[in-house]
Design a protein around this motif. Structure first.
Motif, PDB file in Angstrom:
ATOM      1  N   GLN A   9       9.799 -12.775   0.889  1.00  0.00           N
ATOM      2  CA  GLN A   9       9.056 -11.665  -0.029  1.00  0.00           C
ATOM      3  C   GLN A   9       7.556 -12.152   0.047  1.00  0.00           C
ATOM      4  N   LEU A  10       6.721 -11.568   0.218  1.00  0.00           N
ATOM      5  CA  LEU A  10       4.719 -11.789  -0.072  1.00  0.00           C
ATOM      6  C   LEU A  10       4.409 -10.526  -0.825  1.00  0.00           C
ATOM      7  N   ALA A  11       3.616 -10.411  -1.027  1.00  0.00           N
ATOM      8  CA  ALA A  11       2.040  -9.696  -1.736  1.00  0.00           C
ATOM      9  C   ALA A  11       1.467  -8.587  -0.656  1.00  0.00           C
ATOM     10  N   ALA A  12       1.146  -7.791  -1.531  1.00  0.00           N
ATOM     11  CA  ALA A  12      -0.384  -7.262  -1.140  1.00  0.00           C
ATOM     12  C   ALA A  12      -0.643  -6.037  -2.071  1.00  0.00           C
ATOM     13  N   PRO A  13      -1.683  -5.948  -1.707  1.00  0.00           N
ATOM     14  CA  PRO A  13      -2.135  -4.409  -2.878  1.00  0.00           C
ATOM     15  C   PRO A  13      -1.642  -4.066  -2.818  1.00  0.00           C
ATOM     16  N   PRO A  14      -1.227  -3.086  -4.101  1.00  0.00           N
ATOM     17  CA  PRO A  14      -1.124  -1.802  -4.559  1.00  0.00           C
ATOM     18  C   PRO A  14      -1.797  -0.163  -2.884  1.00  0.00           C
ATOM     19  N   ARG A  19      -1.403   0.638   5.887  1.00  0.00           N
ATOM     20  CA  ARG A  19      -1.564  -0.997   6.593  1.00  0.00           C
ATOM     21  C   ARG A  19      -0.372  -1.814   7.445  1.00  0.00           C
ATOM     22  N   MET A  20       0.645  -1.882   5.587  1.00  0.00           N
ATOM     23  CA  MET A  20       1.782  -2.354   6.082  1.00  0.00           C
ATOM     24  C   MET A  20       2.689  -1.765   7.070  1.00  0.00           C
ATOM     25  N   ASN A  42       7.949   1.054  -6.916  1.00  0.00           N
ATOM     26  CA  ASN A  42       7.481  -0.118  -7.562  1.00  0.00           C
ATOM     27  C   ASN A  42       6.612  -0.389  -6.127  1.00  0.00           C
ATOM     28  N   GLY A  43       6.044   0.571  -5.074  1.00  0.00           N
ATOM     29  CA  GLY A  43       5.565   0.650  -3.789  1.00  0.00           C
ATOM     30  C   GLY A  43       6.126  -0.568  -2.736  1.00  0.00           C
ATOM     31  N   GLY A  44       5.239  -0.843  -2.478  1.00  0.00           N
ATOM     32  CA  GLY A  44       5.834  -1.901  -0.945  1.00  0.00           C
ATOM     33  C   GLY A  44       6.681  -1.541  -0.096  1.00  0.00           C
ATOM     34  N   CYS A  45       7.073  -2.196   0.607  1.00  0.00           N
ATOM     35  CA  CYS A  45       7.628  -1.770   2.311  1.00  0.00           C
ATOM     36  C   CYS A  45       8.850  -3.363   2.159  1.00  0.00           C
ATOM     37  N   TRP A  46       9.864  -2.427   2.902  1.00  0.00           N
ATOM     38  CA  TRP A  46      10.768  -3.549   3.704  1.00  0.00           C
ATOM     39  C   TRP A  46      11.129  -3.686   4.904  1.00  0.00           C
ATOM     40  N   PHE A  47      10.639  -4.626   5.924  1.00  0.00           N
ATOM     41  CA  PHE A  47      10.819  -4.728   7.315  1.00  0.00           C
ATOM     42  C   PHE A  47      12.285  -5.498   7.591  1.00  0.00           C
ATOM     43  N   ARG A  48      12.244  -4.889   8.963  1.00  0.00           N
ATOM     44  CA  ARG A  48      13.241  -5.974   9.929  1.00  0.00           C
ATOM     45  C   ARG A  48      13.435  -6.327  11.243  1.00  0.00           C
ATOM     46  N   ALA A  49      13.971  -7.163  11.668  1.00  0.00           N
ATOM     47  CA  ALA A  49      13.720  -7.242  13.285  1.00  0.00           C
ATOM     48  C   ALA A  49      15.074  -8.071  13.632  1.00  0.00           C
ATOM     49  N   GLY A  50      16.294  -8.142  13.630  1.00  0.00           N
ATOM     50  CA  GLY A  50      17.082  -8.571  13.686  1.00  0.00           C
ATOM     51  C   GLY A  50      18.210  -9.002  12.319  1.00  0.00           C
ATOM     52  N   ASP A  51      18.103 -10.260  12.567  1.00  0.00           N
ATOM     53  CA  ASP A  51      18.402 -11.252  11.259  1.00  0.00           C
ATOM     54  C   ASP A  51      17.128 -11.364  10.047  1.00  0.00           C
ATOM     55  N   GLN A  53      14.114 -10.400   8.304  1.00  0.00           N
ATOM     56  CA  GLN A  53      13.487  -9.744   6.684  1.00  0.00           C
ATOM     57  C   GLN A  53      12.465 -10.209   6.390  1.00  0.00           C
ATOM     58  N   VAL A  54      11.278  -9.500   5.962  1.00  0.00           N
ATOM     59  CA  VAL A  54      10.337  -9.347   5.025  1.00  0.00           C
ATOM     60  C   VAL A  54      10.404  -7.880   3.797  1.00  0.00           C
ATOM     61  N   HIS A  55      10.062  -8.452   3.097  1.00  0.00           N
ATOM     62  CA  HIS A  55       9.924  -7.999   1.743  1.00  0.00           C
ATOM     63  C   HIS A  55       8.616  -7.599   1.025  1.00  0.00           C
ATOM     64  N   VAL A  56       7.251  -7.032   1.824  1.00  0.00           N
ATOM     65  CA  VAL A  56       5.871  -7.055   1.378  1.00  0.00           C
ATOM     66  C   VAL A  56       6.038  -5.834  -0.179  1.00  0.00           C
ATOM     67  N   GLY A  57       6.015  -6.589  -1.316  1.00  0.00           N
ATOM     68  CA  GLY A  57       5.637  -5.789  -2.885  1.00  0.00           C
ATOM     69  C   GLY A  57       3.882  -6.120  -2.951  1.00  0.00           C
ATOM     70  N   ALA A  58       3.629  -4.730  -3.891  1.00  0.00           N
ATOM     71  CA  ALA A  58       2.613  -3.958  -4.338  1.00  0.00           C
ATOM     72  C   ALA A  58       2.609  -4.837  -5.736  1.00  0.00           C
ATOM     73  N   GLU A  59       1.731  -6.089  -5.629  1.00  0.00           N
ATOM     74  CA  GLU A  59       0.806  -6.565  -7.220  1.00  0.00           C
ATOM     75  C   GLU A  59      -0.248  -5.872  -7.543  1.00  0.00           C
ATOM     76  N   ALA A  60      -0.340  -5.747  -8.441  1.00  0.00           N
ATOM     77  CA  ALA A  60      -1.444  -5.020  -9.023  1.00  0.00           C
ATOM     78  C   ALA A  60      -2.870  -5.809  -9.141  1.00  0.00           C
ATOM     79  N   ASP A  61      -2.817  -7.307  -9.271  1.00  0.00           N
ATOM     80  CA  ASP A  61      -3.453  -7.985  -9.077  1.00  0.00           C
ATOM     81  C   ASP A  61      -3.283  -9.254  -8.176  1.00  0.00           C
ATOM     82  N   PHE A  62      -2.673  -8.205  -7.075  1.00  0.00           N
ATOM     83  CA  PHE A  62      -3.120  -9.191  -5.471  1.00  0.00           C
ATOM     84  C   PHE A  62      -3.865  -9.706  -5.385  1.00  0.00           C
ATOM     85  N   ARG A  63      -4.014 -11.430  -4.522  1.00  0.00           N
ATOM     86  CA  ARG A  63      -5.420 -12.053  -4.017  1.00  0.00           C
ATOM     87  C   ARG A  63      -5.313 -13.451  -3.594  1.00  0.00           C
TER      88      ARG A  63
END
Length: 95
Positions: A9-14, A19-20, A42-51, A53-63
């Motif tokens: 699980q990663l975070a990115a700005p709303p 761009r993700m 909630n925003g964000g995106c999930w991605f997969r390549a084979g086994d 998985q990367v989940h990128v969540g939108a975080e309002a106070d992203f730093r």
């Protein structure tokens, strides 16, 4: 007993979903996975390549973190680095 990592699980700005997609799908070659409807709002995106998985969540106070990162293993590292550089994501080699 743990046997594998299910996802990272990663975070990115709303509002950065396009761009993700450009990076994870366009540059890394992953496939976007639809989020469950209860989480999609909630925003964000999930991605997969084979086994992998990367989940990128939108975080309002992203730093951006200075050190946190997923460590992804690839085959054909030189070709993969060239692919990234061609997409505007130059690779910095670290011994």
């Amino acid at each position: 007993m743990l046997v594998a990592v299910d996802h990272v699980q990663l975070a990115a700005p709303p509002g950065s979903e396009n761009r993700m997609r450009d990076f994870y799908v366009g540059a890394l070659g992953m496939t976007e996975v639809p989020k469950p409807p209860s989480l999609a709002a909630n925003g964000g995106c999930w991605f997969r390549a084979g086994d992998v998985q990367v989940h990128v969540g939108a975080e309002a106070d992203f730093r951006p973190s200075r050190k946190a990162h997923p460590g992804l293993r690839v085959r054909g590292i030189d070709a993969y680095a060239a692919r990234l550089a061609a997409r505007g994501a130059p690779v910095t080699w670290d011994g």
